[in-house]
Design an enzyme around this catalytic site. Sequence first.
Site, short mmCIF file in Angstrom:
data_model
loop_
_atom_site.label_atom_id
_atom_site.label_comp_id
_atom_site.label_asym_id
_atom_site.label_seq_id
_atom_site.Cartn_x
_atom_site.Cartn_y
_atom_site.Cartn_z
N ASP A 35 0.87 -1.44 -0.04
CA ASP A 35 -0.01 0.20 -0.06
C ASP A 35 0.87 0.99 0.22
O ASP A 35 1.80 1.31 0.72
CB ASP A 35 -0.95 -0.05 1.29
CG ASP A 35 -2.20 0.88 1.14
OD1 ASP A 35 -1.83 2.08 0.75
OD2 ASP A 35 -3.15 0.59 1.19
N ALA A 85 -6.30 1.68 -6.02
CA ALA A 85 -7.08 2.38 -7.06
C ALA A 85 -7.08 3.95 -6.41
O ALA A 85 -7.54 4.23 -5.23
CB ALA A 85 -8.12 1.90 -7.50
N GLU A 86 -7.21 4.88 -7.37
CA GLU A 86 -7.68 6.22 -6.79
C GLU A 86 -9.29 6.15 -7.27
O GLU A 86 -9.61 5.55 -8.37
CB GLU A 86 -6.99 7.10 -7.71
CG GLU A 86 -5.69 7.67 -7.38
CD GLU A 86 -5.52 8.40 -6.03
OE1 GLU A 86 -6.49 8.88 -5.82
OE2 GLU A 86 -4.47 8.66 -5.62
N THR A 136 -15.14 -1.67 -10.86
CA THR A 136 -16.38 -1.08 -10.58
C THR A 136 -17.47 -1.01 -11.49
O THR A 136 -16.84 -1.25 -12.75
CB THR A 136 -15.99 0.38 -10.44
OG1 THR A 136 -17.23 1.23 -10.12
CG2 THR A 136 -15.25 0.94 -11.41
N ASP A 137 -18.76 -0.91 -11.39
CA ASP A 137 -19.79 -1.03 -12.36
C ASP A 137 -19.54 0.36 -12.99
O ASP A 137 -20.65 0.43 -13.91
CB ASP A 137 -21.04 -1.20 -11.49
CG ASP A 137 -21.36 -0.31 -10.64
OD1 ASP A 137 -20.55 0.74 -10.22
OD2 ASP A 137 -22.55 -0.18 -9.90
N GLU A 138 -19.00 1.45 -12.41
CA GLU A 138 -19.19 2.63 -13.15
C GLU A 138 -18.38 2.51 -14.45
O GLU A 138 -18.59 3.40 -15.44
CB GLU A 138 -18.40 3.68 -12.31
CG GLU A 138 -19.03 3.97 -11.13
CD GLU A 138 -18.66 5.28 -10.20
OE1 GLU A 138 -18.39 6.30 -10.93
OE2 GLU A 138 -18.34 4.93 -8.88
N TYR A 162 -12.43 9.16 -13.49
CA TYR A 162 -12.27 8.01 -12.50
C TYR A 162 -12.72 6.63 -13.45
O TYR A 162 -12.01 5.43 -13.41
CB TYR A 162 -12.90 8.11 -11.20
CG TYR A 162 -13.37 6.51 -10.92
CD1 TYR A 162 -12.20 5.90 -10.46
CD2 TYR A 162 -14.34 6.40 -10.49
CE1 TYR A 162 -12.41 4.66 -9.63
CE2 TYR A 162 -15.01 5.21 -9.97
CZ TYR A 162 -13.85 4.38 -9.48
OH TYR A 162 -14.11 3.04 -8.88
N LYS A 166 -10.53 3.17 -14.83
CA LYS A 166 -10.84 1.73 -14.25
C LYS A 166 -11.47 0.98 -15.59
O LYS A 166 -10.88 -0.16 -15.54
CB LYS A 166 -11.93 1.92 -13.40
CG LYS A 166 -11.69 2.39 -12.08
CD LYS A 166 -10.45 1.75 -11.22
CE LYS A 166 -10.95 0.11 -10.71
NZ LYS A 166 -9.91 -0.42 -10.10
N GLY A 296 -21.81 15.73 -15.13
CA GLY A 296 -21.89 14.55 -15.62
C GLY A 296 -22.32 13.46 -14.80
O GLY A 296 -22.00 12.09 -15.15
#
Length: 355
Positions: A35, A85-86, A136-138, A162, A166, A296
């Site tokens: 980390d 991740a950021e 992520t689902d994003e 972001y 990803k 957005g």
Amino acid sequence: MNILVTGGCGFIGSNFIRQRLAEAGSPLRRLVNLDALTYAGNPANLSGPDADPRYHFAHGSIADEKLISHLLEEHEVDAVINFAAESHVDRSIDSPEPFIQTNVVGTLRLLNAARRHWNALPASRRAGFRFLHVSTDEVYGTLVPGDPAFTEETPCAPNSPYSASKAASDHLVRAYHHTYGLPVLTTNCSNNYGPYHFPEKLIPLMILNALDGKPLPVYGDGMQIRDWLYVEDHAAAIWLVLQKGRTGETYNIGGLNEQPNINIVKSICALLDRKCPRPGGKSYAEQITHVADRPGHDRRYAIDCEKIRRELGWQPRETFATGLEKTVDWYLANRAWAGEITAKKYNRQRLGVAG
């Protein structure tokens, strides 16, 4: 099994490590936590489990390919789980470049080191090696009411720096499997919540602001819908995918709990009204304040997690009601943990809106 976990001092990573070290009969022999200890990485998240003799901490970045190669060889690593991740959308809007450096360049270098390590393993160990990438689902973009939930076949359509970073990292992981044969797995999760969640995110922010008598800022009309996944359910799913998932595959992990943000905030207020009443008996809901919407801002996320249920037998244990109550109870019992973070590790002027 020897595992390298990246980003293990963050929210999801630390819950995963706690769960693994507490698990009876675990095949775990060594767990190495790499980390960088950026603002969201907190060693206190692993206070207690860090005394386990199987646990080893390494301070460094996933972009440090030389360090990663050393850790993989020294600890004879059998699996890499990439949580690093950021992850905060508002921060990515303000400054996208750190998201590219960590989420894209960092993942690339982690893959490079893992590929070299895997190629050098004896055949008996090569067959069992895994690289699991937590996403992520994003990456799938946004839905409108009535749209079917995201599946593993939904095309990527990221709408923030972001989520774009990803999505790029997901593509790199896929490419390393198809080009080099690296045995990879990818998981795409919905919004997590639970213990040790960094205070800039929606649920902990609302709990802590409410208790401090501050406004509870909600973007726009608050009708942005998310599928909420209790972090311990997510950690169990990742472990299951690592052990039994088909290499090269993606598995969506969702909580089966679609909720508008405004409902989340009101539910938190109702729990706090019952568990920690305000002086004078007024509801915490009076602190709710609507603010200008995020640029957005995706309107709805929803995860179809039928694949992981069908293939691996996983489903979430917590309902949203049980998981949220556990979360509120944890923050009420651990206000010192949150206070230390907001006082020492985070610019309080930025502790504003989340969701």
